[in-house]
Write an enzyme that holds these catalytic residues in place. Structure first.
Site, PDB file in Angstrom:
ATOM      1  N   ARG A  30       0.817  -1.237   0.000  1.00 21.85           N
ATOM      2  CA  ARG A  30       0.000   0.000   0.000  1.00 21.85           C
ATOM      3  C   ARG A  30       0.841   1.272   0.000  1.00 21.85           C
ATOM      4  NH1 ARG A  30      -3.061  -3.015   3.791  1.00 21.85           N
ATOM      5  NH2 ARG A  30      -4.695  -4.159   2.712  1.00 21.85           N
ATOM      6  N   LYS A  35       1.026  11.648 -10.265  1.00 23.03           N
ATOM      7  CA  LYS A  35       0.077  10.822 -11.024  1.00 23.03           C
ATOM      8  C   LYS A  35       0.834   9.596 -11.507  1.00 23.03           C
ATOM      9  CE  LYS A  35      -3.688  13.279 -13.293  1.00 23.03           C
ATOM     10  NZ  LYS A  35      -4.239  13.830 -14.543  1.00 23.03           N
ATOM     11  N   LYS A  66       3.869  23.096 -12.822  1.00 22.27           N
ATOM     12  CA  LYS A  66       3.254  21.854 -12.345  1.00 22.27           C
ATOM     13  C   LYS A  66       3.218  21.826 -10.817  1.00 22.27           C
ATOM     14  CE  LYS A  66       2.415  17.141 -13.180  1.00 22.27           C
ATOM     15  NZ  LYS A  66       2.476  15.982 -14.029  1.00 22.27           N
ATOM     16  N   ARG A 103      -6.227  21.073 -11.155  1.00 20.21           N
ATOM     17  CA  ARG A 103      -5.247  20.207 -11.825  1.00 20.21           C
ATOM     18  C   ARG A 103      -5.656  19.837 -13.250  1.00 20.21           C
ATOM     19  NH1 ARG A 103      -1.411  15.458  -9.427  1.00 20.21           N
ATOM     20  NH2 ARG A 103      -0.401  15.024 -11.409  1.00 20.21           N
ATOM     21  N   ASN A 132      -4.125  18.939 -18.138  1.00 18.75           N
ATOM     22  CA  ASN A 132      -4.632  18.000 -19.135  1.00 18.75           C
ATOM     23  C   ASN A 132      -4.935  18.709 -20.465  1.00 18.75           C
ATOM     24  OD1 ASN A 132      -6.691  15.292 -19.536  1.00 18.75           O
ATOM     25  ND2 ASN A 132      -4.957  15.122 -18.166  1.00 18.75           N
ATOM     26  N   HIS A 144      -4.987  16.950 -23.896  1.00 19.05           N
ATOM     27  CA  HIS A 144      -4.897  15.508 -23.657  1.00 19.05           C
ATOM     28  C   HIS A 144      -6.162  14.736 -24.032  1.00 19.05           C
ATOM     29  CE1 HIS A 144      -1.198  16.578 -21.706  1.00 19.05           C
ATOM     30  NE2 HIS A 144      -0.935  15.333 -21.388  1.00 19.05           N
TER      31      HIS A 144
HETATM   32  N1  LIG Z   1       2.236  10.986 -14.699  1.00 16.45           N
HETATM   33  C1  LIG Z   1       2.196  12.110 -15.361  1.00 16.45           C
HETATM   34  O1  LIG Z   1       1.880  13.170 -14.817  1.00 16.45           O
HETATM   35  C2  LIG Z   1       2.578  12.103 -16.808  1.00 16.45           C
HETATM   36  C3  LIG Z   1       2.784  13.326 -17.454  1.00 16.45           C
HETATM   37  C4  LIG Z   1       3.120  13.307 -18.800  1.00 16.45           C
HETATM   38  C5  LIG Z   1       3.284  12.104 -19.469  1.00 16.45           C
HETATM   39  N2  LIG Z   1       3.100  10.943 -18.792  1.00 16.45           N
HETATM   40  C6  LIG Z   1       3.341   9.664 -19.478  1.00 16.45           C
HETATM   41  O2  LIG Z   1       4.702   9.631 -19.889  1.00 16.45           O
HETATM   42  C7  LIG Z   1       4.831   8.758 -21.007  1.00 16.45           C
HETATM   43  C8  LIG Z   1       5.682   9.405 -22.063  1.00 16.45           C
HETATM   44  O3  LIG Z   1       6.948   9.651 -21.524  1.00 16.45           O
HETATM   45  P1  LIG Z   1       8.236   9.914 -22.442  1.00 16.45           P
HETATM   46  O4  LIG Z   1       7.912  10.863 -23.522  1.00 16.45           O
HETATM   47  O5  LIG Z   1       9.331  10.215 -21.511  1.00 16.45           O
HETATM   48  O6  LIG Z   1       8.420   8.551 -23.203  1.00 16.45           O
HETATM   49  P2  LIG Z   1       8.948   7.100 -22.778  1.00 16.45           P
HETATM   50  O7  LIG Z   1       9.072   6.885 -21.349  1.00 16.45           O
HETATM   51  O8  LIG Z   1       8.072   6.198 -23.560  1.00 16.45           O
HETATM   52  O9  LIG Z   1      10.426   7.105 -23.398  1.00 16.45           O
HETATM   53  C9  LIG Z   1      10.614   7.267 -24.783  1.00 16.45           C
HETATM   54  C10 LIG Z   1      11.800   6.418 -25.252  1.00 16.45           C
HETATM   55  O10 LIG Z   1      13.021   7.050 -24.870  1.00 16.45           O
HETATM   56  C11 LIG Z   1      13.894   6.085 -24.264  1.00 16.45           C
HETATM   57  N3  LIG Z   1      14.770   6.863 -23.374  1.00 16.45           N
HETATM   58  C12 LIG Z   1      14.469   7.340 -22.159  1.00 16.45           C
HETATM   59  N4  LIG Z   1      15.472   8.118 -21.720  1.00 16.45           N
HETATM   60  C13 LIG Z   1      16.422   8.125 -22.669  1.00 16.45           C
HETATM   61  C14 LIG Z   1      17.688   8.759 -22.789  1.00 16.45           C
HETATM   62  N5  LIG Z   1      18.168   9.592 -21.854  1.00 16.45           N
HETATM   63  N6  LIG Z   1      18.413   8.535 -23.918  1.00 16.45           N
HETATM   64  C15 LIG Z   1      17.927   7.737 -24.895  1.00 16.45           C
HETATM   65  N7  LIG Z   1      16.730   7.122 -24.861  1.00 16.45           N
HETATM   66  C16 LIG Z   1      15.972   7.326 -23.738  1.00 16.45           C
HETATM   67  C17 LIG Z   1      12.951   5.120 -23.613  1.00 16.45           C
HETATM   68  O11 LIG Z   1      13.549   3.889 -23.355  1.00 16.45           O
HETATM   69  C18 LIG Z   1      11.841   5.028 -24.661  1.00 16.45           C
HETATM   70  O12 LIG Z   1      12.161   4.110 -25.667  1.00 16.45           O
HETATM   71  C19 LIG Z   1       3.427   8.448 -21.465  1.00 16.45           C
HETATM   72  O13 LIG Z   1       3.072   7.161 -21.035  1.00 16.45           O
HETATM   73  C20 LIG Z   1       2.578   9.483 -20.755  1.00 16.45           C
HETATM   74  O14 LIG Z   1       1.274   9.038 -20.540  1.00 16.45           O
HETATM   75  C21 LIG Z   1       2.751  10.923 -17.489  1.00 16.45           C
HETATM   76  O1  LIG Z   2      -0.337  15.794 -14.103  1.00 15.41           O
HETATM   77  C1  LIG Z   2      -1.434  15.890 -14.648  1.00 15.41           C
HETATM   78  O2  LIG Z   2      -2.476  16.060 -14.003  1.00 15.41           O
HETATM   79  C2  LIG Z   2      -1.549  15.811 -16.112  1.00 15.41           C
HETATM   80  O3  LIG Z   2      -2.648  15.758 -16.639  1.00 15.41           O
HETATM   81  C3  LIG Z   2      -0.281  15.803 -16.879  1.00 15.41           C
HETATM   82  C4  LIG Z   2      -0.372  15.138 -18.233  1.00 15.41           C
HETATM   83  O4  LIG Z   2       0.649  15.694 -19.036  1.00 15.41           O
HETATM   84  C5  LIG Z   2      -0.124  13.631 -18.186  1.00 15.41           C
HETATM   85  O5  LIG Z   2      -0.045  13.125 -19.488  1.00 15.41           O
HETATM   86  C6  LIG Z   2      -1.065  12.796 -17.352  1.00 15.41           C
HETATM   87  O6  LIG Z   2      -0.565  11.488 -17.216  1.00 15.41           O
HETATM   88  C7  LIG Z   2      -2.433  12.659 -17.949  1.00 15.41           C
HETATM   89  O7  LIG Z   2      -3.261  12.135 -16.987  1.00 15.41           O
HETATM   90  P1  LIG Z   2      -4.693  11.504 -17.235  1.00 15.41           P
HETATM   91  O8  LIG Z   2      -5.336  11.685 -15.905  1.00 15.41           O
HETATM   92  O9  LIG Z   2      -5.370  12.272 -18.321  1.00 15.41           O
HETATM   93  O10 LIG Z   2      -4.468  10.100 -17.595  1.00 15.41           O
HETATM   94 ZN   LIG Z   3       0.864  14.564 -20.831  1.00 18.40          ZN
END
Ligand SMILES: NC(=O)c1ccc[n+]([C@@H]2O[C@H](COP(=O)([O-])OP(=O)(O)OC[C@H]3O[C@@H](n4cnc5c(N)ncnc54)[C@H](O)[C@@H]3O)[C@@H](O)[C@H]2O)c1
Ligand SMILES: O=C(O)C(=O)C[C@@H](O)[C@H](O)[C@H](O)COP(=O)(O)O
Ligand SMILES: [Zn+2]
Length: 377
Positions: free
Chosen positions: A123, A145, A233, A247, A251, A254
Site C-alpha cells: 500500500r 500521477k 506543475k 489540476r 490535461n 490531452h
Molecule cells: N504521470 C504524469 O503526470 C505524466 C505526465 C506526462 C506524461 N506521462 C506519461 O509519460 C509517457 C511518455 O513519456 P516519455 O515521452 O518520456 O516517453 P517514454 O518513457 O516512452 O520514453 C521514450 C523512449 O526514450 C527512451 N529513453 C528514455 N530516456 C532516454 C535517454 N536519456 N536517452 C535515450 N533514450 C531514452 C525510452 O527507453 C523510450 O524508448 C506516457 O506514457 C505518458 O502518458 C505521465
Molecule cells: O499531471 C497531470 O495532471 C496531467 O494531466 C499531466 C499530463 O501531461 C499527463 O499526461 C497525465 O498522465 C495525464 O493524466 P490523465 O489523468 O489524463 O491520464
Molecule cells: Zn501529458
C-alpha cells in the site's frame, strides 16, 4: 548534496512536500532523497537504459544499500498490468518492506509504472524518480500521477502518489533521439499556454536551439524552460493533488491527444499526440467563440517551429470520439475539455455541440476527409 552549483530546486508543497532538483550529474543527491532507514532499493529501468540502470544500482550498492534492478520494456509497453505484476514479484521475492524503496530511471512510461508499483506495494513505499527524458523531467516524474494502460484506454488504472524526490539530470538528454526529445517540448509548451507565457517567448526566440537535445542540454534556455515548467506543475499539484478542479488544466490537449495515442495503438509518442491535441483544443475554443485567431495561429507556429505535429489523419472520427468518452474529465455522457480564453487563461468547455467537435477535427484533419456531418455523441 549536489556537485552542480548551478542546480535549481523547485519545492512541491502539499501533505507530502518534496524537492525537484534540476541540474547536471546529480546522482550524489540520491541517498539524501531516499532518506533514513532505507535498506533495500529496486531500480526500475527500461531495456534501452540497461547500462545506466546498472550504474545507478552499483552506485547505490557502493553506498551500502542492498540494491536490485528490474528491467522493463521500453516506452508504453511498460505500462501494463503484466509488467507491474513482474515488478511486484521481484519486490516480493526480495522481501521488500515498508522501509525499503524504489528508484525509477527512465522516461515518463517508466516513472508512471514505477510510481504505480511503489504506490501499490504494501500500500505504498517510497519512490524517487530519476527522469531521463525531457517529458518526464517537466511533467511525468512530478506531481504524483501514476498509471498503467488497459485495453480500453490510456492511464485507466492508477493512483495519486507523490514521490519522495525527483532528480532531473539534464546531461541525460544528450543521448535522446531528437524525435523523442522534441515530444517533451509539447508538455513544456503546454505549461506556456496554460500558465507561463515566458515559456512561449523563450521557445519562439530560439526554436532551433531548444529543439536540439545536444545543444539544449547545457544551455541556460533549457534550464529555464525546465525550471519554469516544473514550477507550473508544482504550483498546480501543490494546490490540487487529486485533480478535483485546478489540476485539470495540466490535461490541456490531452482529451484528443490520448485518443490519438489509443487509436494509433501507442505508436505515437505521447508528446506528439498532445501537440495535435492542443491545436484541436485551440480550434475548438475558437469555434466556441472563446479564443482569438492569433492565439490559435500561435499554437500552430510554435509547435511547428520545434518539429511537433499539428495535424492528424481525417478518417478516424468515430474511434477518436469513442476514446474521448473514456477521458477522465468526462462526467457521465458529458465530454469536458480544457480550453483557453487567451494565453494563461484556462477554462472548461463542457458538452460542446457535436457539430463543433467535428468542425474542430476538420481543422486538424490531414489526408482523408474529416466528417462533414457530426457523429452522434
Ligand atoms: N504521470 C504524469 O503526470 C505524466 C505526465 C506526462 C506524461 N506521462 C506519461 O509519460 C509517457 C511518455 O513519456 P516519455 O515521452 O518520456 O516517453 P517514454 O518513457 O516512452 O520514453 C521514450 C523512449 O526514450 C527512451 N529513453 C528514455 N530516456 C532516454 C535517454 N536519456 N536517452 C535515450 N533514450 C531514452 C525510452 O527507453 C523510450 O524508448 C506516457 O506514457 C505518458 O502518458 C505521465
Ligand atoms: O499531471 C497531470 O495532471 C496531467 O494531466 C499531466 C499530463 O501531461 C499527463 O499526461 C497525465 O498522465 C495525464 O493524466 P490523465 O489523468 O489524463 O491520464
Ligand atoms: Zn501529458
Amino acid at each position: 548534496m549536489t556537485a552542480d552549483e548551478s542546480a535549481r530546486t523547485v519545492r512541491v508543497e502539499g501533505d507530502q512536500p518534496y524537492d525537484v532538483v534540476i541540474g547536471h550529474h546529480l546522482l550524489g543527491a540520491l541517498p539524501g532523497l531516499l532518506g533514513d532507514g532505507v535498506r533495500r532499493v529496486l531500480v526500475i529501468h527500461p531495456t534501452a537504459l540497461a547500462a545506466s540502470g546498472e550504474a545507478v544500482r552499483e552506485d547505490l550498492a557502493a553506498h551500502g544499500y542492498e540494491a536490485l534492478a528490474a528491467e522493463v520494456p521500453d516506452a508504453e509497453a511498460a505500462k501494463t498490468a503484466q509488467v507491474a505484476a513482474f515488478c511486484w514479484q521481484v519486490l516480493g521475492q526480495a522481501d521488500f518492506t515498508r522501509s525499503d524503496a524504489i528508484v525509477s530511471l527512465g522516461g515518463g512510461a517508466t516513472t508512471d509504472l514505477a510510481g504505480f508499483v511503489a504506490s501499490t506495494w504494501l500500500r505504498g513505499i517510497r519512490v524517487v524518480h530519476l527522469p531521463t527524458t525531457l517529458l518526464a523531467m517537466v511533467d511525468a516524474a512530478v506531481g504524483g500521477k501514476t498509471g498503467i494502460n488497459t485495453a480500453e484506454g490510456k492511464n485507466l488504472v492508477g493512483t495519486f502518489f507523490p514521490p519522495a524526490g525527483v532528480l532531473c539530470d539534464l546531461a541525460a538528454l544528450e543521448t535522446m533521439p531528437r524525435f523523442d526529445y522534441v515530444a517533451g517540448l509539447a508538455e513544456v509548451l503546454k505549461c506556456g499556454f496554460i500558465a507561463d507565457p515566458r515559456i512561449l517567448d523563450i521557445v519562439e526566440a530560439a526554436p532551433d536551439l531548444v529543439a536540439d537535445p545536444v545543444r539544449a542540454a547545457g544551455s541556460p534556455e533549457l534550464l529555464e524552460l525546465v525550471e519554469r515548467s516544473v514550477a507550473v506543475k508544482a504550483r498546480v499539484v501543490g494546490e490540487d493533488l487529486k485533480e478535483s478542479n485546478l489540476r485539470e488544466i495540466l490535461n490541456y490537449g490531452h482529451t484528443f491527444g490520448h485518443a490519438i495515442e489509443q487509436v494509433e495503438r501507442y505508436s505515437w509518442r505521447h508528446g506528439a499526440a498532445v501537440s495535435v491535441g492542443m491545436v484541436f483544443a485551440a480550434e475548438l475554443a475558437r469555434l466556441a467563440g472563446r479564443l482569438g485567431d492569433d492565439d490559435v495561429a500561435r499554437h500552430r507556429a510554435v509547435l511547428t517551429s520545434v518539429g511537433l505535429p499539428v495535424g492528424y489523419r481525417g478518417d478516424r472520427w468515430e474511434q477518436l470520439l469513442a476514446a474521448m468518452r473514456r477521458d477522465k474529465k468526462t462526467r457521465g455522457d458529458l465530454l469536458r475539455f480544457v480550453v483557453l480564453e487567451g494565453v494563461a487563461r484556462p477554462s472548461r468547455l463542457e458538452g460542446p455541440d457535436p457539430t463543433l467537435l467535428a468542425a474542430a477535427y476538420a481543422e486538424v484533419a490531414e489526408g482523408a476527409p474529416a466528417p462533414t456531418r457530426a457523429v452522434a455523441l
